[in-house]
Design an enzyme around this catalytic site. Structure first.
Site, PDB file in Angstrom:
ATOM      1  N   SER A  64      60.958 -29.420  57.778  1.00  0.00           N
ATOM      2  CA  SER A  64      61.514 -28.630  56.677  1.00  0.00           C
ATOM      3  C   SER A  64      63.017 -28.783  56.521  1.00  0.00           C
ATOM      4  O   SER A  64      63.564 -28.489  55.448  1.00  0.00           O
ATOM      5  CB  SER A  64      61.173 -27.143  56.857  1.00  0.00           C
ATOM      6  OG  SER A  64      61.642 -26.679  58.108  1.00  0.00           O
TER       7      SER A  64
ATOM      8  N   ASP B 174      66.454 -18.082  55.269  1.00  0.00           N
ATOM      9  CA  ASP B 174      65.220 -17.287  55.260  1.00  0.00           C
ATOM     10  C   ASP B 174      64.684 -16.971  56.654  1.00  0.00           C
ATOM     11  O   ASP B 174      63.521 -16.617  56.810  1.00  0.00           O
ATOM     12  CB  ASP B 174      64.135 -18.028  54.473  1.00  0.00           C
ATOM     13  CG  ASP B 174      63.831 -19.410  55.060  1.00  0.00           C
ATOM     14  OD1 ASP B 174      64.481 -19.795  56.049  1.00  0.00           O
ATOM     15  OD2 ASP B 174      62.936 -20.100  54.531  1.00  0.00           O
TER      16      ASP B 174
ATOM     17  N   HIS C 286      65.481 -21.549  58.023  1.00  0.00           N
ATOM     18  CA  HIS C 286      66.234 -22.670  57.461  1.00  0.00           C
ATOM     19  C   HIS C 286      67.660 -22.266  57.093  1.00  0.00           C
ATOM     20  O   HIS C 286      67.964 -21.079  56.973  1.00  0.00           O
ATOM     21  CB  HIS C 286      65.503 -23.197  56.221  1.00  0.00           C
ATOM     22  CG  HIS C 286      64.051 -23.430  56.453  1.00  0.00           C
ATOM     23  ND1 HIS C 286      63.070 -22.548  56.032  1.00  0.00           N
ATOM     24  CD2 HIS C 286      63.407 -24.429  57.095  1.00  0.00           C
ATOM     25  CE1 HIS C 286      61.880 -23.003  56.405  1.00  0.00           C
ATOM     26  NE2 HIS C 286      62.059 -24.141  57.051  1.00  0.00           N
TER      27      HIS C 286
END
Length: 383
Positions: free
Chosen positions: A39, A347, A350
């Site tokens: 991610s 969040d 990240h």
């Protein structure tokens, strides 16, 4: 006569040396970037398969969801932009993608080693690094078949010669560590499987090299002990929390992985003498933002900007963009903070776009790299 010959020899030696210096200082002009990762560098892979990263993801730059688990751009976006290339399309995204200047095989939740769980069970992606390589292996010949059809396809696929001149970027490994920790393994137990993880990583780099890849830019993993989703889920003693609010055992685990990765890169250089492989200390760049917040214009180094509740503004069951139903009406509770630009964490998992830009700005000139080669010159081997 002998003196004249010696003078000529000295002049020739100087010319060769100057030529070598000139060559080494020449920008590489990478025509494409092919990225492998999780991610931290996913520009839409997981979203294309399992549903879009919902609003307010993307709000700071794209003004809406853009396949990234971030309020805007990632480090890989800044890398592409600095090389004069467009943002990378995710290989798995069939809508509006353009692969002329590379492709992104990363998906959020990806690991180096395949996991024995589904994404619904663990949150980890089935698109592990070996699968990402399989996608690349398939993409290479099929992209040329499509390109040779002409028309619009010729404008959407890379040239055959670009694969050997492209930059191959890697940012993966964090989820291998957290996958073990989330299975209630001790730090020592996770450390025990790291060598196997790194062997699998080396295999994929060698596979890419066998297909013509020559220039590699490899990020190490960041300080996982500073991330809310780890701090919220895994218990640590007060004595194990450093003065910045990070869990020391988990950061030491990341550093253990990074030391192994650095050794793996050294071995790869010996095994692949035709390759230029740069190891990038992203851990240091990220930790700088957390340990020296004022220097970097940071007001919130640990807590999540987008989330709801708890010490870290993080709730694993109600994340960024999360809604609850009240009297049959949906209410957004996983809201973004007012100014993400002064927060490091987006969040709970990240980094914010602002943090990603600050990370990129630290690594682009090569000062965090081994060898200390700038991004634009990563095609040059330094011994």
């Amino acid at each position: 006569m002998e003196s004249h010959s010696s003078t000529i020899l000295v002049v020739l030696t100087l010319l060769v040396s100057l030529s070598a210096v000139s060559l080494a200082s020449t920008s590489c002009n990478f025509p494409a970037v092919f990225n492998f990762g999780d991610s931290n560098s996913d520009t839409g892979g997981l979203s294309a398969v399992f549903g879009q990263a919902r609003s307010p993801h993307g709000e700071s730059f794209f003004h809406g969801p853009a396949g990234r688990y971030c309020d805007g751009r990632l480090v890989i976006d800044f890398i592409a932009n600095s090389l004069g290339l467009p943002y990378l399309s995710a290989y798995l995204d069939s809508v509006g993608s353009n692969f002329t200047h590379g492709a992104n095989f990363a998906t959020a939740g990806s690991t180096i080693r395949p996991q024995n769980t589904t994404i619904q069970q663990s949150g980890f992606s089935p698109i592990s690094l070996n699968v990402q390589y399989n996608e690349f292996y398939d993409f290479l010949p099929r992209s040329q078949v499509a390109r040779n059809r002409g028309g619009v396809f010729a404008q959407l696929m890379p040239k055959a010669e670009d694969f050997s001149r492209a930059l191959y970027t890697f940012d993966i490994g964090q989820n291998d560590l957290t996958a073990g920790l989330f299975l209630n393994m001790s730090v020592a137990q996770v450390k025990a499987f790291v060598p196997d993880v790194l062997d699998k990583f080396k295999d994929v780099v060698k596979y890419v090299h066998s297909q013509g890849g020559r220039f590699f830019w490899i990020h190490n993993t960041g300080p996982v002990g500073c991330l809310p989703y780890v701090l919220d889920r895994l218990p640590v003693l007060a004595s194990e929390v450093d003065r910045h609010g990070c869990a020391t055992p988990f950061n030491e685990l990341a550093q253990f992985f990074n030391l192994g990765l650095k050794h793996a890169v050294v071995q790869l250089r010996k095994e692949l003498p035709s390759a230029a492989i740069t190891y990038v200390d992203v851990y240091k760049a990220k930790f700088n933002l957390i340990s020296q917040p004022q220097k970097h214009g940071v007001e919130e180094p640990i807590r999540a900007c987008c989330g709801h509740g708890g010490k870290y503004n993080f709730n694993p069951h109600l994340g960024c963009g999360g809604k609850i139903k009240v009297h049959g009406k949906e209410i957004l509770v996983g809201k973004s903070c007012k100014d993400p630009s002064v927060w490091v964490n987006w969040d709970g998992v990240h980094y914010t776009q602002a943090a990603n830009k600050k990370i990129f700005d630290q690594i682009v000139d090569g000062s965090f790299s081994n060898p200390p080669v700038p991004l634009k010159m990563a095609c040059h081997k330094h011994h």
